[in-house]
Design an enzyme around this catalytic site. Structure first.
Site, short mmCIF file in Angstrom:
data_model
loop_
_atom_site.label_atom_id
_atom_site.label_comp_id
_atom_site.label_asym_id
_atom_site.label_seq_id
_atom_site.Cartn_x
_atom_site.Cartn_y
_atom_site.Cartn_z
N GLY A 49 0.84 -1.19 0.00
CA GLY A 49 0.00 0.00 0.00
C GLY A 49 0.87 1.24 0.00
O GLY A 49 1.81 1.35 0.79
N GLY A 51 -0.14 4.70 0.19
CA GLY A 51 -0.70 5.97 0.61
C GLY A 51 0.38 6.84 1.22
O GLY A 51 1.57 6.48 1.20
N TRP A 53 1.25 7.68 4.41
CA TRP A 53 2.03 7.15 5.52
C TRP A 53 2.79 5.90 5.10
O TRP A 53 3.96 5.70 5.47
CB TRP A 53 1.11 6.88 6.70
CG TRP A 53 1.72 6.49 8.03
CD1 TRP A 53 1.08 5.78 8.99
CD2 TRP A 53 3.01 6.79 8.56
NE1 TRP A 53 1.90 5.61 10.09
CE2 TRP A 53 3.09 6.22 9.84
CE3 TRP A 53 4.12 7.47 8.07
CZ2 TRP A 53 4.23 6.31 10.66
CZ3 TRP A 53 5.27 7.57 8.87
CH2 TRP A 53 5.31 7.00 10.14
N GLY A 54 2.18 5.04 4.30
CA GLY A 54 2.87 3.85 3.83
C GLY A 54 4.09 4.20 2.99
O GLY A 54 5.16 3.57 3.13
N ALA A 236 2.45 12.38 8.23
CA ALA A 236 3.43 11.72 7.37
C ALA A 236 4.42 12.70 6.75
O ALA A 236 5.64 12.49 6.83
CB ALA A 236 2.70 10.93 6.27
N LYS A 286 -10.09 8.36 16.91
CA LYS A 286 -9.79 9.79 16.77
C LYS A 286 -10.15 10.31 15.38
O LYS A 286 -10.48 11.49 15.21
CB LYS A 286 -8.34 10.07 17.13
CG LYS A 286 -7.29 9.22 16.41
CD LYS A 286 -6.79 9.84 15.14
CE LYS A 286 -5.71 8.97 14.52
NZ LYS A 286 -5.19 9.51 13.26
N ARG A 348 -6.07 14.38 7.41
CA ARG A 348 -6.94 14.36 6.23
C ARG A 348 -8.40 14.27 6.63
O ARG A 348 -9.28 14.73 5.89
CB ARG A 348 -6.55 13.21 5.31
CG ARG A 348 -6.98 11.85 5.78
CD ARG A 348 -6.57 10.75 4.85
NE ARG A 348 -5.14 10.55 4.87
CZ ARG A 348 -4.51 9.60 4.18
NH1 ARG A 348 -5.21 8.79 3.40
NH2 ARG A 348 -3.22 9.45 4.25
N GLN A 376 -10.50 7.49 6.40
CA GLN A 376 -10.86 6.32 7.19
C GLN A 376 -11.87 6.62 8.28
O GLN A 376 -12.52 5.72 8.80
CB GLN A 376 -9.60 5.70 7.78
CG GLN A 376 -8.59 5.31 6.71
CD GLN A 376 -7.74 4.12 7.09
OE1 GLN A 376 -8.23 3.01 7.21
NE2 GLN A 376 -6.47 4.37 7.28
#
Length: 463
Positions: A49, A51, A53-54, A236, A286, A348, A376
């Protein structure tokens, strides 16, 4: 001239972080030893993945340890075929030309011309193509180091020692079920580090939460002792730019302590904790309230007073929910509030809430947004609402003195569900939830929670 070229090469290769070994090779050797690695057999780390952070996580490892080519191999998988639209290509071209180090790197790699052609509309770029040059589609303004990108999932993971889950929680189960097919004949069990923040709600046989690490365990059969969760607070892009940040890796001691040591850098301090599931659930919680925070900020023209009122109410709900989930929730207060704070400031999910309130986005557009990736918090709103609406989890209402589903003590969560999921209300309803004169003082909700009368171990699958 030679010296300046060598300096450019060094910066492009390591982003400056490997210029001083500073014990890095020793940390790498320690981790290799735990995996039983011998000379000539590199430690294989694969991100699944790509994205924000990945991609940043893989790039951090490449920057830090990539110089030790014979000892470690770092790759990242993403799906092939995703195209870069014209507007994004134009913006990417502007970013490239504003960064001399990036511009020189692309010219040296004979890759600059394709970005010129994409800007002119003479060529279509692919997301996996630009990732090889260090550009994440969800984070164009923060160029990364070049990455080894693999678009065939089987090729990426079949011999991996460490797999880093950078997928959204909504995609984790599906992809790891596919991965499990490629691991059927493996002898050595891999270690998996999950970065995903999100949950699913399961209502049978009793209402309970399924986290990404549990999804991975169920999909692959990898023992939970080999699955870890890495959580914030962090952003990130700021981590990659070496802003000071903390993280916490949670799971079994055998792996969490050495991997925490392996990941730790002067600007990225990694702690460790044994409480895997609860930290993971809090990472999803959160995001729920960050969406509402973005709505309040936009609807009140960034009113500090309104945002602080929202913060008081949403944190009291989060504390209440935490007491439902954890026997010793006080231990989670610091990490939960810190992760919430950074997400409200620049995450985000907060951005998504702002765009909804401004009318620039609509819930009908879905929760996967171009340039941002998966929001998410949307699926987490649905999961937490469905879970806490179950009558089997009823708690005693403090004023009405009758059993009610836990969600009845969470008016912000209820309102977010009506805005995002059932579409019964518009974003402005979040302000009505704050201004309802019948809303209980948030202090009272915290006092109720702290009575410890509401702890439901079954929610996390505990007996």
């Amino acid at each position: 001239m030679v010296g300046s070229i060598m300096g450019i090469v060094s910066n492009a290769y390591s982003n400056g972080s490997v210029q001083n070994n500073n014990g890095l090779e020793e940390k790498l050797d320690d981790l290799r030893g735990l995996f039983g690695k011998v000379d000539g057999d590199p430690l294989r780390i694969v991100g699944v993945g790509a994205g924000a952070w990945g991609s940043v996580f893989a790039a951090m490892l490449q920057d830090t340890y990539g110089v030790f080519r014979d000892k470690v191999q770092i790759r990242i998988w993403r799906r092939p075929g995703r195209t870069v639209d014209r507007d994004t290509a134009e913006h990417l071209f502007e970013v490239i030309n504003s960064r001399e180090d990036v511009l020189r790197r692309l010219i040296r790699r004979c890759a600059y011309l394709k970005y010129v052609e994409a800007r002119l509309g003479d060529r279509t770029l692919l997301a996996d193509e630009i990732l090889k040059d260090g550009f994440c589609l969800n984070m164009i303004d923060t160029p990364l180091c070049p990455l080894k990108v693999v678009t065939n999932l089987q090729e990426a993971v079949w011999d991996a020692d460490i797999v880093v889950n950078g997928l959204p929680s909504t995609e984790t189960r599906e992809i790891f079920e596919e991965i499990s097919k490629y691991w059927k004949e493996r002898i050595a069990v891999p270690v998996i580090i999950s970065l995903a923040k999100g949950i699913e709600a399961a209502l049978e046989p009793v209402p309970h939460i399924i986290t990404p690490t549990k999804m991975i365990n169920q999909a692959t059969g990898v023992p939970i002792e080999n699955i870890l969760y890495l959580g914030g607070p962090n952003i990130a892009s700021e981590i990659y730019n070496k802003e000071y940040a903390n993280a916490r890796i949670c799971g079994a001691e055998k792996w969490r302590k050495p991997i925490a040591k392996f990941l730790r850098q002067p600007h990225f301090i990694v702690w460790d904790n044994s409480d895997l599931v609860t930290h993971e659930v809090m990472g999803g919680l959160k995001n729920v309230y960050a969406i509402g925070a973005g709505m309040v900020a936009a609807l009140t023209n960034e009113s500090a007073t309104s945002k602080s009122v929202y913060f008081a109410h949403c944190t009291s709900e989060m504390i209440f929910i935490t007491h439902l989930l954890a026997e010793e929730p006080e231990k989670l207060a610091g990490p939960l509030l810190a992760d919430t704070y950074v997400t409200l400031l620049k995450g985000r999910n907060a951005w998504y809430g702002q765009m909804l309130a401004k009318g620039e986005l609509s819930p009908d557009m879905g929760d996967s947004i171009s340039g941002k990736g998966m929001i998410q918090g949307v699926s987490a709103v649905k999961a937490f609402f469905e879970l806490l609406s179950q009558s089997s989890l009823s708690v005693l209402h403090p004023e009405e003195n009758k059993p009610v589903a836990p969600v009845e003590l969470c008016p912000i969560l209820k309102t977010l569900y009506k805005i995002l999921i059932s579409r019964e209300q518009l974003s402005q309803a979040i302000l009505q939830a704050l201004r309802d004169e019948n809303l209980n003082d948030p202090r009272e909700r915290i006092e109720i929670a702290q009575s410890h009368a509401f702890y439901r171990p079954s929610l996390l699958g505990q007996p």
